[in-house]
Design an enzyme around this catalytic site. Structure first.
Site, short mmCIF file in Angstrom:
data_model
loop_
_atom_site.label_atom_id
_atom_site.label_comp_id
_atom_site.label_asym_id
_atom_site.label_seq_id
_atom_site.Cartn_x
_atom_site.Cartn_y
_atom_site.Cartn_z
N THR A 14 0.95 -1.29 -0.01
CA THR A 14 0.13 -0.08 0.14
C THR A 14 0.78 1.10 0.08
O THR A 14 2.00 1.38 0.50
CB THR A 14 -0.83 0.22 1.43
OG1 THR A 14 -1.98 1.21 1.02
CG2 THR A 14 -0.21 0.21 2.57
N HIS A 18 -2.32 5.71 6.17
CA HIS A 18 -3.41 5.62 7.28
C HIS A 18 -4.03 4.02 7.07
O HIS A 18 -4.20 3.54 7.96
CB HIS A 18 -4.82 6.30 6.83
CG HIS A 18 -4.44 7.84 6.68
ND1 HIS A 18 -4.36 8.65 7.72
CD2 HIS A 18 -4.02 8.59 5.78
CE1 HIS A 18 -3.96 9.80 7.64
NE2 HIS A 18 -3.69 9.80 6.21
N ASP A 72 -8.22 -3.82 -1.09
CA ASP A 72 -8.81 -2.80 -1.82
C ASP A 72 -10.00 -2.47 -1.53
O ASP A 72 -10.99 -3.41 -1.07
CB ASP A 72 -8.88 -3.36 -3.22
CG ASP A 72 -8.95 -2.24 -4.22
OD1 ASP A 72 -7.87 -1.67 -4.64
OD2 ASP A 72 -10.13 -2.23 -4.80
N ASP A 150 -13.75 9.38 5.02
CA ASP A 150 -14.17 9.12 6.37
C ASP A 150 -14.84 10.39 7.11
O ASP A 150 -15.81 10.11 7.93
CB ASP A 150 -12.72 9.01 7.35
CG ASP A 150 -12.21 7.65 7.39
OD1 ASP A 150 -12.95 6.88 6.86
OD2 ASP A 150 -11.17 7.38 7.75
N LYS A 170 -12.53 3.20 15.12
CA LYS A 170 -12.75 2.84 13.38
C LYS A 170 -12.52 1.31 13.28
O LYS A 170 -13.39 0.63 12.70
CB LYS A 170 -11.97 3.55 12.77
CG LYS A 170 -12.26 3.52 11.25
CD LYS A 170 -11.49 4.20 10.15
CE LYS A 170 -11.77 3.87 8.44
NZ LYS A 170 -10.87 4.45 7.56
N HIS A 175 -15.20 -1.96 7.39
CA HIS A 175 -14.78 -2.77 6.42
C HIS A 175 -13.66 -3.20 6.33
O HIS A 175 -13.42 -4.74 6.36
CB HIS A 175 -15.34 -1.97 5.27
CG HIS A 175 -14.58 -0.87 5.06
ND1 HIS A 175 -14.55 0.07 5.84
CD2 HIS A 175 -13.59 -0.33 4.08
CE1 HIS A 175 -13.67 1.00 5.61
NE2 HIS A 175 -13.14 0.86 4.43
P1 ITT Z 1 -3.69 1.82 -1.80
O1 ITT Z 1 -2.35 2.26 -2.09
O2 ITT Z 1 -3.66 0.73 -0.72
O3 ITT Z 1 -4.46 1.28 -2.95
P2 ITT Z 1 -5.76 3.93 -1.65
O4 ITT Z 1 -6.03 4.85 -0.94
O5 ITT Z 1 -5.73 3.77 -2.92
O6 ITT Z 1 -4.44 3.03 -1.18
P3 ITT Z 1 -7.95 2.03 -1.93
O7 ITT Z 1 -7.78 1.59 -3.25
O8 ITT Z 1 -8.17 0.65 -1.09
O9 ITT Z 1 -7.07 2.80 -1.18
O10 ITT Z 1 -9.40 2.91 -1.61
C1 ITT Z 1 -9.88 3.80 -2.54
C2 ITT Z 1 -10.47 4.94 -2.10
O11 ITT Z 1 -11.60 4.74 -1.17
C3 ITT Z 1 -9.50 5.91 -1.00
O12 ITT Z 1 -8.57 6.48 -1.61
C4 ITT Z 1 -10.49 6.57 -0.36
O13 ITT Z 1 -10.57 7.68 -0.75
C5 ITT Z 1 -11.58 5.56 -0.23
N1 ITT Z 1 -11.56 4.58 0.95
C6 ITT Z 1 -11.27 3.44 1.08
N2 ITT Z 1 -11.29 3.05 2.20
C7 ITT Z 1 -11.58 4.04 3.08
C8 ITT Z 1 -11.98 4.16 4.56
O14 ITT Z 1 -11.55 3.15 5.22
N3 ITT Z 1 -11.94 5.32 4.85
C9 ITT Z 1 -12.15 6.58 3.93
N4 ITT Z 1 -12.15 6.48 2.53
C10 ITT Z 1 -12.01 5.28 2.13
#
Ligand code: ITT
Length: 194
Positions: A14, A18, A72, A150, A170, A175
């Site tokens: 990742t 956060h 993801d 969030d 949280k 999820h």
């Molecule tokens: P990776 O490097 O792990 O891919 P990412 O930020 O791109 O990090 P995701 O693809 O899992 O993470 O998530 C896509 C978006 O969905 C992320 O950038 C947030 O805007 C939103 N999101 C996912 N999980 C969230 C959470 O727990 N709280 C708030 N927003 C979340």
């Protein structure tokens, strides 16, 4: 190679600090040392977060050759037929929280769910688990904790947004905590069976 209980480091692919904080805490509570692995998350185009997490994890595993975790996630808004879902990252970067609130202006049905898919690869095991938390979108952003959407997501049973919660709070509802702890739990039981 058959895993043993002494080798419990898993590399979390990742670039989101956060997510790393949330997942490292779950890992510690379950007896795994979660270490970050940056720059290796190649996301395929897909409508399915399970498929994205599984294929990204397999790719990272083939490149890095060590135990891998990929998670993801996305925000699925009921009134928008699940949008932005798997495109949450792009939507967050382009229109952001305020753009989503604008799309939801005057919309009465504010139900939304965060969904997550976590894949752990610990040779020979490949485990994918999903997790979900549903709730409502707030009328305006509240709180400075967490990341992404969030500040506008209020999980069922709470009056506060995820943005107003500590990582521990949280994790008790999220999820991500559900998918990751299910995947690590399954791995743990497979490792102790062999
Ligand atoms: P990776 O490097 O792990 O891919 P990412 O930020 O791109 O990090 P995701 O693809 O899992 O993470 O998530 C896509 C978006 O969905 C992320 O950038 C947030 O805007 C939103 N999101 C996912 N999980 C969230 C959470 O727990 N709280 C708030 N927003 C979340």
């Amino acid at each position: 190679m058959r895993p043993t209980l002494v080798e419990k480091t898993i590399y979390f692919v990742t670039d989101n600090v956060h997510k790393l904080r949330e997942v490292a805490l779950i890992g510690r509570q379950m007896g795994f040392d979660i270490q970050p692995l940056h720059g290796l998350k190649v996301e395929i185009q897909s409508d399915s977060i399970e498929e994205v997490s599984r294929k990204s994890a397999l790719l990272a595993y083939f490149i890095a050759g060590k135990p891998i975790l990929v998670e993801d996630a996305g925000l699925f808004i009921e009134a928008l037929n699940g949008f932005p879902g798997p495109y949450s990252s792009y939507v967050y970067k382009t229109i952001g929280i305020n753009g989503v609130l604008k799309l939801m202006k005057g919309v009465e049905d504010r139900r939304a769910c965060f969904k997550s898919a976590a894949t752990v690869i610990y040779g020979p095991y490949v485990i994918t688990e999903v997790g979900e938390v549903c709730g409502w979108l707030a009328e305006e952003p509240r709180g400075v904790q967490g990341f992404g959407f969030d500040p506008i997501f209020i999980p069922e049973g709470s009056t506060r947004t995820f943005g107003e919660m500590s990582v521990e709070e949280k994790n008790a509802l999220s999820h991500r905590a559900r998918s990751v702890s299910n995947a690590l739990g399954k791995l743990k039981s497979l490792m102790t069976q062999t």
